[in-house]
Design an enzyme around this catalytic site. Structure first.
Site, mmCIF file in Angstrom:
data_model
loop_
_atom_site.group_PDB
_atom_site.id
_atom_site.type_symbol
_atom_site.label_atom_id
_atom_site.label_comp_id
_atom_site.label_asym_id
_atom_site.label_seq_id
_atom_site.Cartn_x
_atom_site.Cartn_y
_atom_site.Cartn_z
ATOM 1 N N ASP A 239 22.968 5.563 10.205
ATOM 2 C CA ASP A 239 22.762 6.785 10.731
ATOM 3 C C ASP A 239 21.337 7.007 10.998
ATOM 4 O OD1 ASP A 239 24.642 9.339 11.154
ATOM 5 O OD2 ASP A 239 22.593 9.914 10.466
ATOM 6 N N ASN A 247 16.695 16.074 18.761
ATOM 7 C CA ASN A 247 17.289 16.687 19.962
ATOM 8 C C ASN A 247 16.950 18.236 20.168
ATOM 9 O OD1 ASN A 247 18.911 14.816 20.994
ATOM 10 N ND2 ASN A 247 20.423 14.755 19.853
ATOM 11 N N HIS A 252 17.640 16.652 24.481
ATOM 12 C CA HIS A 252 18.439 15.396 24.525
ATOM 13 C C HIS A 252 17.918 14.285 25.275
ATOM 14 C CE1 HIS A 252 21.862 17.497 22.491
ATOM 15 N NE2 HIS A 252 21.447 18.598 23.257
ATOM 16 N N ASP A 256 18.289 10.397 23.736
ATOM 17 C CA ASP A 256 18.637 9.169 24.611
ATOM 18 C C ASP A 256 17.644 8.311 24.304
ATOM 19 O OD1 ASP A 256 20.950 10.686 24.984
ATOM 20 O OD2 ASP A 256 20.581 11.015 27.084
ATOM 21 N N GLU A 282 24.879 9.665 16.614
ATOM 22 C CA GLU A 282 23.689 8.901 15.990
ATOM 23 C C GLU A 282 24.062 7.768 15.153
ATOM 24 O OE1 GLU A 282 23.862 12.597 13.536
ATOM 25 O OE2 GLU A 282 24.318 11.833 15.610
#
Length: 378
Positions: A239, A247, A252, A256, A282
């Protein structure tokens, strides 16, 4: 009998089958010509020599292919050579057939149709030009070099028939070849579409990693295999730390980019047999087949360090660093996949509670007991 004639080499089966068909056609032609000679419609001696040469050529072609010597050739059946030889044999039969010359012409169409299997458009057209030239020479030889030449009108009809048969059979061969090429292209496009659909169904579009659906099936198979072979199987859940904050701070689109950068950095630390999949958001799952806990610990530590060193630089020079927390569990002897996932997930949360950017190992799996031994196990 089919195995004896065609052998077991798949690459040679079709060339051998076509050559066998050619041999059958040649045998029928030889019988027809010998019948003509027996009926005194043609001179026997030239027919016998023609039959011997044509029959030996057909058998030599079949023996050469059957021996496997042509297997590595671009065209194992050397189709252009065989068709050219068939035209030559046909033209020679036309010259010596005497009053029965008309029986030779229908075979021309059959000879040209063989070209649709392996010949290019250019080769088919070249064979048309060769055969027309050959028959022009044969017609001249008959008219000015033999005593049984047909009347000029009949000779003209024969030549027109040759032109019509050869041209129409060539057009047909080209048409069939074009259809075969179209079907082949459509088959390739369909196969490509199926591969693309399969990739969409099993791959994460953003990172290019296998997706959750793929990993669930791969893990099920790997668990069964590991338990049958009694080889170790490690499952790690990963994680990205503070990903929501990335974010919220950078947007965002940057998130990405971070996910893609993580996937690239992680894969550089893995072996060919390791499977890393995006589990969701994630979160990632890593399956390490035939890997002991000590080996897995070293590999995961290398991966964790590689991710920490792979900071993302944004426009304006802003660097976005990311770390990863990892929970890892070893598959128990009778453990179900769901239980293995649960233990690796618990280990992941323990790694986060301990401060993140670290590896936590799950406790060994408890034994699975039969109902009669449940009390004893408890």
């Amino acid at each position: 009998m089919r195995r004896v004639l065609l052998g077991s080499d798949a690459r040679l089966r079709r060339p051998l089958a076509l050559t066998l068909l050619t041999c059958a056609v040649m045998a029928a032609s030889i019988v027809s010509m010998e019948w003509v000679a027996a009926a005194d419609l043609a001179q026997a001696r030239p027919v016998h020599w023609w039959a011997l040469a044509s029959g030996l050529w057909a058998l030599v072609c079949f023996a050469l292919i059957r021996s496997g010597r042509t297997r590595r050739w671009r065209d194992p059946a050397f189709t252009a050579v065989q068709i050219g030889a068939a035209f030559t044999s046909n033209a020679a039969a036309y010259v010596i057939a005497g009053q029965a010359r008309g029986i030779v012409l229908p075979l021309l169409a059959l000879v040209m149709v063989f070209g649709v299997f392996n010949l290019s458009e250019r080769q088919i057209k070249a064979l048309l030009a060769y055969s027309l030239t050959l028959y022009a020479v044969a017609g001249a030889v008959i008219q000015w070099g033999t005593q049984d030449a047909p009347a000029p009108a009949l000779a003209t009809v024969y030549m027109l028939a040759v032109i019509v048969v050869l041209t129409s059979s060539t057009v047909l061969a080209l048409r069939i070849r074009a259809m075969r090429q179209l079907l082949k292209r459509q088959k390739q496009e369909l196969a490509s579409a199926v591969r693309h659909i399969h990739a969409l169904a099993t791959r994460d579009e953003l990172t290019g990693l296998p997706n959750r659906r793929y990993m669930q099936e791969a893990l099920r198979v790997a668990c069964l295999s590991a338990q049958r072979s009694r080889r170790p199987l490690l499952l790690a859940q990963l994680d990205l730390d503070h990903f929501k904050q990335i974010n919220d701070t950078h947007g965002h689109a940057v998130g990405d980019q971070v996910l893609k950068a993580f996937a690239a950095a992680a894969q550089k630390s893995l072996r060919a047999s390791d499977v890393l999949a995006r589990w969701g958001g994630e979160e990632f799952v890593l399956m390490l087949v035939d890997t002991t806990p000590e080996q897995g610990r070293r590999l995961l530590e290398r991966l964790r360090a590689a991710v920490a060193d792979a900071a993302l630089t944004l426009e304006g020079g802003v660097r976005v660093a990311v770390t990863v927390s990892i929970g890892v569990a070893l598959l128990g002897g009778d453990e179900a996949c769901g239980a293995l996932l649960k233990r690796s997930d618990d280990a992941l949360y323990r790694a986060k509670r301990l401060g993140r950017d670290r590896i936590a190992c799950a406790e060994p799996a408890p034994p699975v007991c039969a109902a009669a031994d449940a009390a004893a196990c408890a």
